[in-house]
Design a protein around this motif. Structure first.
Motif, PDB file in Angstrom:
ATOM      1  N   ASP A  47       0.667  -1.632  -0.157  1.00 39.05           N
ATOM      2  CA  ASP A  47      -0.017  -0.019   0.347  1.00 39.05           C
ATOM      3  C   ASP A  47       0.449   1.236  -0.304  1.00 39.05           C
ATOM      4  O   ASP A  47       0.416   2.293  -0.556  1.00 39.05           O
ATOM      5  CB  ASP A  47      -1.354  -0.259   1.077  1.00 39.05           C
ATOM      6  N   LEU A  48       2.298   1.046   0.365  1.00 37.43           N
ATOM      7  CA  LEU A  48       2.909   2.761  -0.053  1.00 37.43           C
ATOM      8  C   LEU A  48       3.702   2.113  -0.611  1.00 37.43           C
ATOM      9  O   LEU A  48       4.291   3.127  -0.994  1.00 37.43           O
ATOM     10  CB  LEU A  48       4.304   2.144   1.775  1.00 37.43           C
ATOM     11  N   LEU A 100       3.801   5.484  -3.013  1.00 41.21           N
ATOM     12  CA  LEU A 100       4.573   6.895  -2.567  1.00 41.21           C
ATOM     13  C   LEU A 100       6.210   6.733  -2.654  1.00 41.21           C
ATOM     14  O   LEU A 100       6.337   7.494  -2.626  1.00 41.21           O
ATOM     15  CB  LEU A 100       3.390   7.347  -1.036  1.00 41.21           C
ATOM     16  N   LEU A 101       6.029   5.527  -1.567  1.00 44.83           N
ATOM     17  CA  LEU A 101       7.728   5.716  -1.308  1.00 44.83           C
ATOM     18  C   LEU A 101       8.553   4.213  -2.409  1.00 44.83           C
ATOM     19  O   LEU A 101       9.905   4.256  -1.801  1.00 44.83           O
ATOM     20  CB  LEU A 101       7.398   4.775   0.292  1.00 44.83           C
ATOM     21  N   GLY A 102       8.228   3.912  -3.223  1.00 48.37           N
ATOM     22  CA  GLY A 102       8.901   2.892  -4.381  1.00 48.37           C
ATOM     23  C   GLY A 102       8.762   1.930  -4.159  1.00 48.37           C
ATOM     24  O   GLY A 102       8.257   1.176  -3.107  1.00 48.37           O
ATOM     25  N   THR A 103       8.989   1.246  -5.254  1.00 45.11           N
ATOM     26  CA  THR A 103       8.799  -0.640  -5.464  1.00 45.11           C
ATOM     27  C   THR A 103       9.852  -1.450  -4.836  1.00 45.11           C
ATOM     28  O   THR A 103       9.434  -2.045  -3.486  1.00 45.11           O
ATOM     29  CB  THR A 103       9.006  -1.366  -6.273  1.00 45.11           C
TER      30      THR A 103
END
Lengths: 324, 195, 148
Positions: A49-50, A53-56
């Motif tokens: 879920d992040l 925003l925070l990259g794979t």
């Protein structure tokens, strides 16, 4: 002609490759030390879920750090000697990259075949570290001065181990060319020398890379950030970049000198990478399991370990040269 | 060296399981938060229906986080969380049990004026029948009457009740100024003393 | 979004500035940095020098003697930067700050000296709340660009 073109192409290819590998090694250093401490560390696979925003993946986390530093404001203190302060990181980077050209990678001999390449590479590695000392001294900060002084002291003893180990190998094999050293045939005596001189080199690498028991030059919470206290933005990013190259260079040099055929043919590439990861794992284990030495203890330790081991290596090397 | 081997053994025994929680992510809800204890004093919450605007919380508030001000016929009771120490004194002091400490704690606001940083209750003020000035909330008058009737002695109950209804709807100033016209029972306190 | 903007979000470095206060918030902040919450998952690192930092994390009300240091540390952090105030003291001064009779020793919240971007009230806030505030700080950082 073909050889020349191949060398030029491989010189161009090796820089991003070395950067990538250096970044992966420093990622591994961080990730493994995090796992040693029962943490997660920089995430290889980000939470689902992040991801937006925070990259794979954070495999290139050290590279992101460097890129971010390049996007930041650079502060140059008024009290610094401006030229030395500003150019030192770039010179450190240039020497680190130059050193990489003399260290072979599987399938790419690069410039490691030139005469005296071992001495050239070790000089370039030393020069790269020298500029991580000169820049901080020019910054005018007392913390940086203390850090740089500690680094000089550490540098003197760790360099002793480094030089003893590479020359023990060079004497035993009667060659000062890395490419010849890295493809030499193994024998029982050489294996013995590899163990002693390899241990010596490993201890020297610990000091050069500021791995935990020898991280007193940049002792956090003690002397702020040590040599890097006054550096920010691009200049700090350049230091981090040269650190990544240095990490790659030292690991590559270790493998090419002490695990002979691995750094020669492209077929050895998987084994080369496994050896590099094992080396990084060992560095991490040392980093996690040790507290920080005081500079006096570190010098004592180096002198207690380096001199006996160095003498032992030299005796073995001379025996191999004279007898075998 | 032996200590290092001991540490290494300990590290590798639990090597496969990091103890890190998955906090900002919701992928594993059971591993999202650390322990939230039973009596955690989180963000206070006020029941708008129960609050009567009596100022009890204002007087006990140690950090001066609670403020009460009257404006445009409205009484605003607010807790400014930037000054709140989450001590729960207001919860103890509230006669109507309107304030409750919840166990919510995730709050981060970008500026001081953000509504999330304040716990606000707005109450309508009653206007004086005589001069038209707003002076007190309807609920406060009613609840005072109820509580008075619960506790008062039966001898004076009827008199007080009648007087209360006569004075209801007038501000303190008007009560003082036109006290005679209300024709309240002047002797009730004397009786009270005699009981 | 370019790679530089992404890098800015991916590696925010924290500098923890403790300016007066009771140490409660500092303990919670350190708990947020410790293995249980491990902010290094998202590339957040605690840095020892303000010159390396992106996020300045302040705790505590500012004593008057500490005013020049707060200003100086804030100016040392290179642009783009974000200030996260952790705890009620750093947000609004809490018990220690008052307008009317001014305190002889304590100025109040650092907001009076430096622009704060994210406030995390709580006394002390739980580590989760601090991480939440830092994440909001990162989002603000993404909007900012270095001053050229």
């Amino acid at each position: 002609m073909v050889d020349l073109i191949y060398t030029v192409v491989s010189l161009i290819v090796i820089v991003p490759l070395a950067l990538f590998l250096g970044v992966v090694y420093s990622f591994l250093l961080r990730k493994l030390s995090a796992r040693f401490q029962w943490r997660v560390g920089p995430m290889l696979r980000m939470y689902g879920d992040l991801k937006p925003l925070l990259g794979t993946s954070r495999l290139l986390q050290p590279l992101y750090d460097i890129l971010k530093l390049y996007g930041k404001e650079t502060v140059v203190p008024d009290v610094s000697r401006r030229r030395l302060f500003v150019y030192s990181p770039y010179l450190s980077l240039i020497f680190a990259v130059a050193a990489i050209f003399f260290i072979p990678f599987p399938g790419m001999p690069l410039l490691s075949g030139v005469p005296y390449s071992l001495i050239i590479a070790s000089y370039l590695l030393i020069a790269s570290i020298l500029f991580t000392i000169l820049g901080p001294i020019a910054s005018g900060s007392p913390w940086a001065a203390i850090g740089a002084r500690r680094e000089v002291e550490l540098f003197l003893v760790s360099e002793l181990g480094f030089v003893l180990s590479i020359f023990a190998i060079a004497i035993a094999r009667q060659s000062l060319v890395i490419w010849e050293l890295s493809k030499g045939a193994q024998s029982v005596y050489l294996a013995l020398l590899t163990v002693t001189a390899g241990a010596l080199m490993f201890a020297a690498v610990l000091g050069k890379l500021h791995i935990k028991p020898f991280d007193m030059p940049e002792a956090e919470a003690e002397i702020v950030a040590g040599p890097y206290t006054e550096y920010s933005g691009k200049l700090l990013g350049t230091y981090y970049l040269s650190k990544a190259f240095l990490l790659y260079g030292l690991v590559a040099l270790f493998i090419s000198l002490f695990l002979p055929p691995l750094a020669t043919d492209v077929l050895w590439l998987p084994l080369y990478l496994i050896a590099a990861f094992v080396l990084v794992f060992l560095l991490t284990a040392v980093q996690v399991l040790n507290p920080r030495y005081r500079i006096r203890n570190a010098i004592n330790w180096y002198l207690k370990v380096v001199i006996p081991l160095g003498l032992l290596s030299f005796i073995i090397a001379l025996a191999i040269w004279l007898v075998v | 060296m032996s200590t290092e081997i001991k540490i290494l053994k300990q590290v590798l025994s639990k090597y496969s399981k990091p103890m890190t929680l998955t906090y900002p992510s919701t992928v594993a809800p059971e591993r999202r938060y650390s322990q939230i204890p039973e009596g955690l004093r989180g963000i206070p919450e006020r029941d708008n229906d129960k609050c009567i605007g009596c100022r009890a919380c204002y007087f006990v508030c140690s950090g001066r986080a609670t403020s009460i001000y009257d404006k445009d016929a409205k009484r605003t009771v607010e807790i400014f969380l930037f000054r709140c120490t989450f001590c729960a004194h207001c919860q103890e002091a509230c006669p109507e049990e309107a304030i409750k400490m919840t166990n919510k704690f995730e709050i981060a606001v970008p500026n001081r004026e953000d509504p999330a940083a304040r716990v606000i209750t707005e109450l309508d003020l009653l206007k004086c029948k005589n001069c038209g000035n707003p002076y007190v909330t309807r609920k406060l008058v009613d609840r005072t009457y109820e509580r008075l009737m619960e506790k008062i002695d039966t001898i004076v109950k009827e008199t007080v009740s009648n007087d209360y209804k006569k004075l209801d709807g007038y501000c303190p100033d008007c009560r003082r100024a036109y006290g005679v016209d209300f024709d309240t029972h002047t002797k009730k306190y004397v009786w009270l003393e005699g009981v | 979004m370019g790679i530089m903007d992404k890098a800015r979000i991916y590696s925010p470095w924290l500098y923890h500035l403790h300016c007066g206060g009771c140490n409660g918030c500092d303990i919670e902040t350190l708990a947020a940095l410790a293995p249980r919450f491990d902010v290094e998952r998202f590339g957040i690192q605690l840095v020892p020098s303000p010159r390396h930092a992106d996020i300045l994390l302040t705790t505590g009300c500012v004593p008057k003697q500490f005013i020049p240091m707060v200003k100086r540390v804030y100016e040392q952090v290179p642009e783009p930067k974000v200030v996260v105030a952790v705890g009620s003291c750093a947000c609004g001064g809490s018990l220690f700050y008052d307008d009317a009779p001014e305190n002889y020793a304590i100025l109040g919240h650092p907001d009076l000296l430096i622009p704060v971007d994210v406030y995390v009230p709580g006394c002390a806030p739980k580590p989760e709340a601090i991480i939440n505030g830092v994440v909001q700080g990162i989002l603000k950082l993404a909007e900012k660009r270095a001053k050229k």
